[in-house]
Design a protein around this motif. Sequence first.
Motif, PDB file in Angstrom:
ATOM      1  N   THR A 149       9.999 130.544 -22.194  1.00 23.76           N
ATOM      2  CA  THR A 149       8.581 130.505 -21.828  1.00 23.76           C
ATOM      3  C   THR A 149       7.702 130.176 -23.026  1.00 23.76           C
ATOM      4  OG1 THR A 149       8.152 132.859 -22.257  1.00 23.76           O
ATOM      5  CG2 THR A 149       9.011 132.277 -20.083  1.00 23.76           C
ATOM      6  N   TYR A 150       8.303 129.960 -24.192  1.00 20.06           N
ATOM      7  CA  TYR A 150       7.523 129.667 -25.392  1.00 20.06           C
ATOM      8  C   TYR A 150       7.020 128.232 -25.352  1.00 20.06           C
ATOM      9  CZ  TYR A 150       9.322 133.897 -27.668  1.00 20.06           C
ATOM     10  OH  TYR A 150       9.627 135.184 -27.986  1.00 20.06           O
ATOM     11  N   THR A 151       5.771 128.054 -25.698  1.00 21.05           N
ATOM     12  CA  THR A 151       5.164 126.723 -25.675  1.00 21.05           C
ATOM     13  C   THR A 151       5.839 125.773 -26.654  1.00 21.05           C
ATOM     14  OG1 THR A 151       3.048 127.712 -25.111  1.00 21.05           O
ATOM     15  CG2 THR A 151       2.994 125.462 -25.921  1.00 21.05           C
ATOM     16  N   HIS A 152       6.277 126.275 -27.810  1.00 24.43           N
ATOM     17  CA  HIS A 152       6.804 125.399 -28.858  1.00 24.43           C
ATOM     18  C   HIS A 152       8.334 125.369 -28.902  1.00 24.43           C
ATOM     19  CE1 HIS A 152       2.797 124.743 -30.321  1.00 24.43           C
ATOM     20  NE2 HIS A 152       2.593 126.032 -30.440  1.00 24.43           N
ATOM     21  N   THR A 153       8.987 125.911 -27.893  1.00 25.59           N
ATOM     22  CA  THR A 153      10.439 125.826 -27.833  1.00 25.59           C
ATOM     23  C   THR A 153      10.845 124.424 -27.397  1.00 25.59           C
ATOM     24  OG1 THR A 153      10.657 128.164 -27.294  1.00 25.59           O
ATOM     25  CG2 THR A 153      12.528 126.764 -26.773  1.00 25.59           C
ATOM     26  N   ARG A 154      11.866 123.880 -28.026  1.00 26.07           N
ATOM     27  CA  ARG A 154      12.389 122.560 -27.680  1.00 26.07           C
ATOM     28  C   ARG A 154      13.884 122.678 -27.405  1.00 26.07           C
ATOM     29  NH1 ARG A 154       7.709 121.912 -27.609  1.00 26.07           N
ATOM     30  NH2 ARG A 154       6.459 120.169 -28.394  1.00 26.07           N
ATOM     31  N   VAL A 155      14.386 121.840 -26.531  1.00 29.14           N
ATOM     32  CA  VAL A 155      15.811 121.851 -26.217  1.00 29.14           C
ATOM     33  C   VAL A 155      16.360 120.438 -26.337  1.00 29.14           C
ATOM     34  CG1 VAL A 155      15.335 121.663 -23.728  1.00 29.14           C
ATOM     35  CG2 VAL A 155      17.567 122.490 -24.507  1.00 29.14           C
ATOM     36  N   GLY A 156      17.440 120.306 -27.111  1.00 30.32           N
ATOM     37  CA  GLY A 156      18.116 119.016 -27.240  1.00 30.32           C
ATOM     38  C   GLY A 156      19.152 118.905 -26.141  1.00 30.32           C
ATOM     39  N   ILE A 157      18.879 118.094 -25.149  1.00 35.22           N
ATOM     40  CA  ILE A 157      19.768 118.007 -23.992  1.00 35.22           C
ATOM     41  C   ILE A 157      21.099 117.371 -24.369  1.00 35.22           C
ATOM     42  CG2 ILE A 157      20.031 117.001 -21.681  1.00 35.22           C
ATOM     43  CD1 ILE A 157      16.940 117.185 -21.479  1.00 35.22           C
ATOM     44  N   GLU A 158      21.034 116.292 -25.122  1.00 33.60           N
ATOM     45  CA  GLU A 158      22.264 115.591 -25.489  1.00 33.60           C
ATOM     46  C   GLU A 158      23.102 116.390 -26.480  1.00 33.60           C
ATOM     47  OE1 GLU A 158      23.511 110.972 -26.131  1.00 33.60           O
ATOM     48  OE2 GLU A 158      21.555 111.610 -26.854  1.00 33.60           O
ATOM     49  N   SER A 159      22.440 117.088 -27.395  1.00 38.35           N
ATOM     50  CA  SER A 159      23.151 117.838 -28.431  1.00 38.35           C
ATOM     51  C   SER A 159      23.367 119.305 -28.069  1.00 38.35           C
ATOM     52  CB  SER A 159      22.356 117.768 -29.741  1.00 38.35           C
ATOM     53  OG  SER A 159      21.041 118.278 -29.559  1.00 38.35           O
ATOM     54  N   CYS A 160      22.798 119.767 -26.944  1.00 34.94           N
ATOM     55  CA  CYS A 160      22.931 121.159 -26.501  1.00 34.94           C
ATOM     56  C   CYS A 160      22.437 122.129 -27.573  1.00 34.94           C
ATOM     57  CB  CYS A 160      24.372 121.479 -26.118  1.00 34.94           C
ATOM     58  SG  CYS A 160      24.963 120.567 -24.695  1.00 34.94           S
ATOM     59  N   THR A 161      21.237 121.854 -28.099  1.00 37.04           N
ATOM     60  CA  THR A 161      20.652 122.707 -29.123  1.00 37.04           C
ATOM     61  C   THR A 161      19.306 123.252 -28.653  1.00 37.04           C
ATOM     62  OG1 THR A 161      19.692 120.737 -30.158  1.00 37.04           O
ATOM     63  CG2 THR A 161      21.761 121.565 -31.072  1.00 37.04           C
ATOM     64  N   GLN A 172      16.129 124.138 -35.781  1.00 40.50           N
ATOM     65  CA  GLN A 172      17.166 124.553 -34.837  1.00 40.50           C
ATOM     66  C   GLN A 172      17.448 126.037 -34.982  1.00 40.50           C
ATOM     67  OE1 GLN A 172      20.706 122.006 -34.318  1.00 40.50           O
ATOM     68  NE2 GLN A 172      21.929 123.850 -34.653  1.00 40.50           N
ATOM     69  N   VAL A 173      17.514 126.743 -33.846  1.00 39.84           N
ATOM     70  CA  VAL A 173      17.815 128.171 -33.864  1.00 39.84           C
ATOM     71  C   VAL A 173      19.120 128.493 -33.131  1.00 39.84           C
ATOM     72  CG1 VAL A 173      15.396 128.845 -34.053  1.00 39.84           C
ATOM     73  CG2 VAL A 173      16.429 128.611 -31.801  1.00 39.84           C
ATOM     74  N   ALA A 174      19.619 127.582 -32.325  1.00 40.88           N
ATOM     75  CA  ALA A 174      20.885 127.827 -31.627  1.00 40.88           C
ATOM     76  C   ALA A 174      21.512 126.495 -31.247  1.00 40.88           C
ATOM     77  CB  ALA A 174      20.668 128.686 -30.387  1.00 40.88           C
ATOM     78  N   LYS A 215      15.263 133.931 -35.518  1.00 39.33           N
ATOM     79  CA  LYS A 215      14.437 133.381 -36.605  1.00 39.33           C
ATOM     80  C   LYS A 215      15.055 133.706 -37.968  1.00 39.33           C
ATOM     81  CE  LYS A 215       9.508 133.306 -37.893  1.00 39.33           C
ATOM     82  NZ  LYS A 215       9.160 131.979 -37.354  1.00 39.33           N
ATOM     83  N   LEU A 216      15.531 134.927 -38.125  1.00 35.11           N
ATOM     84  CA  LEU A 216      16.162 135.322 -39.379  1.00 35.11           C
ATOM     85  C   LEU A 216      17.460 134.565 -39.608  1.00 35.11           C
ATOM     86  CD1 LEU A 216      15.635 139.213 -39.232  1.00 35.11           C
ATOM     87  CD2 LEU A 216      14.454 137.586 -40.726  1.00 35.11           C
ATOM     88  N   GLY A 217      18.199 134.335 -38.517  1.00 36.71           N
ATOM     89  CA  GLY A 217      19.448 133.599 -38.642  1.00 36.71           C
ATOM     90  C   GLY A 217      19.228 132.168 -39.100  1.00 36.71           C
ATOM     91  N   GLN A 218      18.099 131.583 -38.699  1.00 32.33           N
ATOM     92  CA  GLN A 218      17.811 130.202 -39.061  1.00 32.33           C
ATOM     93  C   GLN A 218      17.116 130.089 -40.421  1.00 32.33           C
ATOM     94  OE1 GLN A 218      18.751 127.465 -37.587  1.00 32.33           O
ATOM     95  NE2 GLN A 218      17.707 126.152 -39.089  1.00 32.33           N
ATOM     96  N   GLU A 219      16.133 130.963 -40.681  1.00 33.66           N
ATOM     97  CA  GLU A 219      15.302 130.830 -41.878  1.00 33.66           C
ATOM     98  C   GLU A 219      15.719 131.747 -43.020  1.00 33.66           C
ATOM     99  OE1 GLU A 219      11.211 131.274 -40.814  1.00 33.66           O
ATOM    100  OE2 GLU A 219      11.370 129.935 -39.073  1.00 33.66           O
TER     101      GLU A 219
END
Length: 270
Positions: A149-161, A172-174, A215-219
């Motif tokens: 539901t986050y406005t700034h969340t993005r999903v890479g469909i081809e890369s499954c990210t 990238q967070v996941a 966030k901690l895992g990524q940054e």
Amino acid sequence: MDEEYQELLGLHDLSFRQAFVRFVCQAPEVLEAMNSAQVEAPNFQPSTKTIIRYWTYNKHPRWPVIAEPRKWAFDLTREIKAKYTRVRGKTRVVRKARKASSPEVQEYYLAVFGRYEALISQLAMGKLVAKGRDRPIAEETLIPSVLWTYTHTRVGIESCTLGRTNTRRWIQVAEGLRIYHPSKLKDEACLPKQAGSGRPKKYLWDEAYDALVLKLGQEGFPETGAELVSMFLDCFQCMRGASVPDAEQARTWLKNKKTQLWRRVVDGDG
């Protein structure tokens, strides 16, 4: 067993890309709209590949999870005028003119984006759940449903990210996103929590903490407690419709509920 339930069961244990293809690209209304568009505009040749690759341009990195079907359909089908430039006294075409597409093409895009929006809503409501890894060799963990539901969340469909955008930067967070149906997950701890009948919580502490962990895992970990509190509050700010506590409340919650994390940052423990 109703039709929607059967459809969602069919997405169990698929990668996000596979689920997207089955739920969006192969949906009856999308295929019907595709055929209608090709009859009216023979040069228009949409395919699963073109749908997936559409939102990978530098201008719009990855697909935003919050869809705006009518705005996208308008942007894709509006008339684009030719653009010219002068090079050594000669006029050169930079971009050719493009006529506005037919209503059938607009309906096709609306069908695609409408189905995509429906898929994301299933994840946001917990009717489907997703798992991913914060780094290549990490264990697969549940993606908090609130992230959808986050406005700034993005999903890479081809890369499954899955990731976030800060201005124009993709973080990238996941990765390795997979879709599951809650009824088929053996580990009940992975199931989304059902809302109780009591008074709703004012602050979504646990949901915001899940986002903080990603966030901690990524940054990486901050150097001070104040920075950790600021990161925690940022997670609240990004949750659509959620109340945001003040810094002192967030600090107290972290110190009392997540003592090990707090000591690791503040005291260098653990």
